[in-house]
Design a protein around this motif. Structure first.
Motif, short mmCIF file in Angstrom:
data_model
loop_
_atom_site.label_atom_id
_atom_site.label_comp_id
_atom_site.label_asym_id
_atom_site.label_seq_id
_atom_site.Cartn_x
_atom_site.Cartn_y
_atom_site.Cartn_z
N GLY A 148 0.79 -1.23 0.00
CA GLY A 148 0.00 0.00 0.00
C GLY A 148 0.82 1.28 0.00
O GLY A 148 0.45 2.25 0.66
N PRO A 149 1.95 1.32 -0.73
CA PRO A 149 2.76 2.53 -0.71
C PRO A 149 2.08 3.72 -1.37
O PRO A 149 1.25 3.57 -2.27
CB PRO A 149 4.03 2.14 -1.49
CG PRO A 149 3.60 1.02 -2.36
CD PRO A 149 2.49 0.31 -1.63
N VAL A 150 2.43 4.90 -0.90
CA VAL A 150 1.90 6.15 -1.42
C VAL A 150 3.08 6.97 -1.93
O VAL A 150 4.08 7.14 -1.23
CB VAL A 150 1.15 6.94 -0.33
CG1 VAL A 150 0.71 8.30 -0.83
CG2 VAL A 150 -0.03 6.14 0.18
N ILE A 151 2.97 7.49 -3.15
CA ILE A 151 4.01 8.34 -3.73
C ILE A 151 3.59 9.79 -3.52
O ILE A 151 2.53 10.21 -3.99
CB ILE A 151 4.19 8.04 -5.23
CG1 ILE A 151 4.63 6.59 -5.43
CG2 ILE A 151 5.20 9.01 -5.84
CD1 ILE A 151 4.65 6.15 -6.88
N LEU A 152 4.40 10.53 -2.78
CA LEU A 152 4.09 11.93 -2.51
C LEU A 152 4.49 12.82 -3.69
O LEU A 152 3.86 13.84 -3.92
CB LEU A 152 4.80 12.40 -1.25
CG LEU A 152 4.45 11.64 0.03
CD1 LEU A 152 5.27 12.16 1.19
CD2 LEU A 152 2.97 11.71 0.31
N GLY A 153 5.51 12.45 -4.42
CA GLY A 153 5.94 13.21 -5.59
C GLY A 153 6.74 14.45 -5.23
O GLY A 153 7.14 14.65 -4.09
N SER A 154 6.96 15.27 -6.22
CA SER A 154 7.73 16.50 -6.05
C SER A 154 6.81 17.67 -5.73
O SER A 154 5.68 17.72 -6.18
CB SER A 154 8.48 16.82 -7.34
OG SER A 154 9.38 15.80 -7.64
N VAL A 155 7.34 18.61 -4.96
CA VAL A 155 6.59 19.83 -4.65
C VAL A 155 7.54 21.03 -4.75
O VAL A 155 8.74 20.89 -4.58
CB VAL A 155 5.96 19.80 -3.24
CG1 VAL A 155 4.95 18.69 -3.11
CG2 VAL A 155 7.00 19.70 -2.16
N ARG A 156 6.96 22.19 -4.99
CA ARG A 156 7.74 23.43 -4.98
C ARG A 156 8.21 23.71 -3.56
O ARG A 156 7.61 23.24 -2.58
CB ARG A 156 6.89 24.60 -5.48
CG ARG A 156 6.46 24.51 -6.92
CD ARG A 156 5.72 25.77 -7.35
NE ARG A 156 4.90 26.38 -6.33
CZ ARG A 156 3.57 26.25 -6.26
NH1 ARG A 156 2.90 25.57 -7.17
NH2 ARG A 156 2.90 26.84 -5.28
N ALA A 157 9.25 24.51 -3.43
CA ALA A 157 9.81 24.83 -2.12
C ALA A 157 8.78 25.49 -1.21
O ALA A 157 8.72 25.20 -0.01
CB ALA A 157 11.04 25.72 -2.27
N ASP A 158 7.93 26.37 -1.77
CA ASP A 158 6.94 27.05 -0.92
C ASP A 158 5.92 26.06 -0.37
O ASP A 158 5.47 26.19 0.76
CB ASP A 158 6.25 28.20 -1.67
CG ASP A 158 5.45 27.75 -2.87
OD1 ASP A 158 5.99 27.00 -3.71
OD2 ASP A 158 4.28 28.17 -2.98
N VAL A 159 5.56 25.05 -1.15
CA VAL A 159 4.62 24.04 -0.68
C VAL A 159 5.28 23.19 0.41
O VAL A 159 4.65 22.86 1.42
CB VAL A 159 4.11 23.16 -1.84
CG1 VAL A 159 3.23 22.03 -1.34
CG2 VAL A 159 3.36 24.01 -2.86
N ALA A 160 6.55 22.86 0.23
CA ALA A 160 7.28 22.09 1.24
C ALA A 160 7.33 22.86 2.56
O ALA A 160 7.16 22.28 3.63
CB ALA A 160 8.68 21.76 0.74
N ARG A 161 7.55 24.18 2.48
CA ARG A 161 7.58 24.99 3.70
C ARG A 161 6.21 25.04 4.37
O ARG A 161 6.11 24.98 5.60
CB ARG A 161 8.08 26.40 3.39
CG ARG A 161 9.60 26.45 3.18
CD ARG A 161 10.12 27.86 3.10
NE ARG A 161 9.67 28.55 1.91
CZ ARG A 161 10.30 28.52 0.73
NH1 ARG A 161 11.42 27.84 0.60
NH2 ARG A 161 9.82 29.17 -0.31
#
Length: 58
Positions: free
Chosen positions: A30-43
């Motif tokens: 049941g793994p979930v891939i979070l993927g890539s995010v912009r730096a502002d979303v990560a913050r």
């Protein structure tokens, strides 16, 4: 499903991860891939986690 539950919780916190998907290569895990995010979303995600998921509270 974990993916939809996580998507819903993130949405309630005002965060959208457009690349959030279930990894069907290993369905028994049941793994979930979070993927890539912009730096502002990560913050924003970091901030929400540090506040314990409470949107808008200081």
């Amino acid at each position: 499903m974990a993916t939809e539950s996580l998507r819903s919780a993130l949405s309630e916190a005002g965060i959208v991860l457009p690349t959030l998907v279930a990894d069907h290569a290993s369905p028994h895990l049941g793994p979930v891939i979070l993927g890539s995010v912009r730096a502002d979303v990560a913050r924003r995600l970091e901030d929400v986690i540090r506040r314990g998921g409470r949107k808008g509270e200081e």
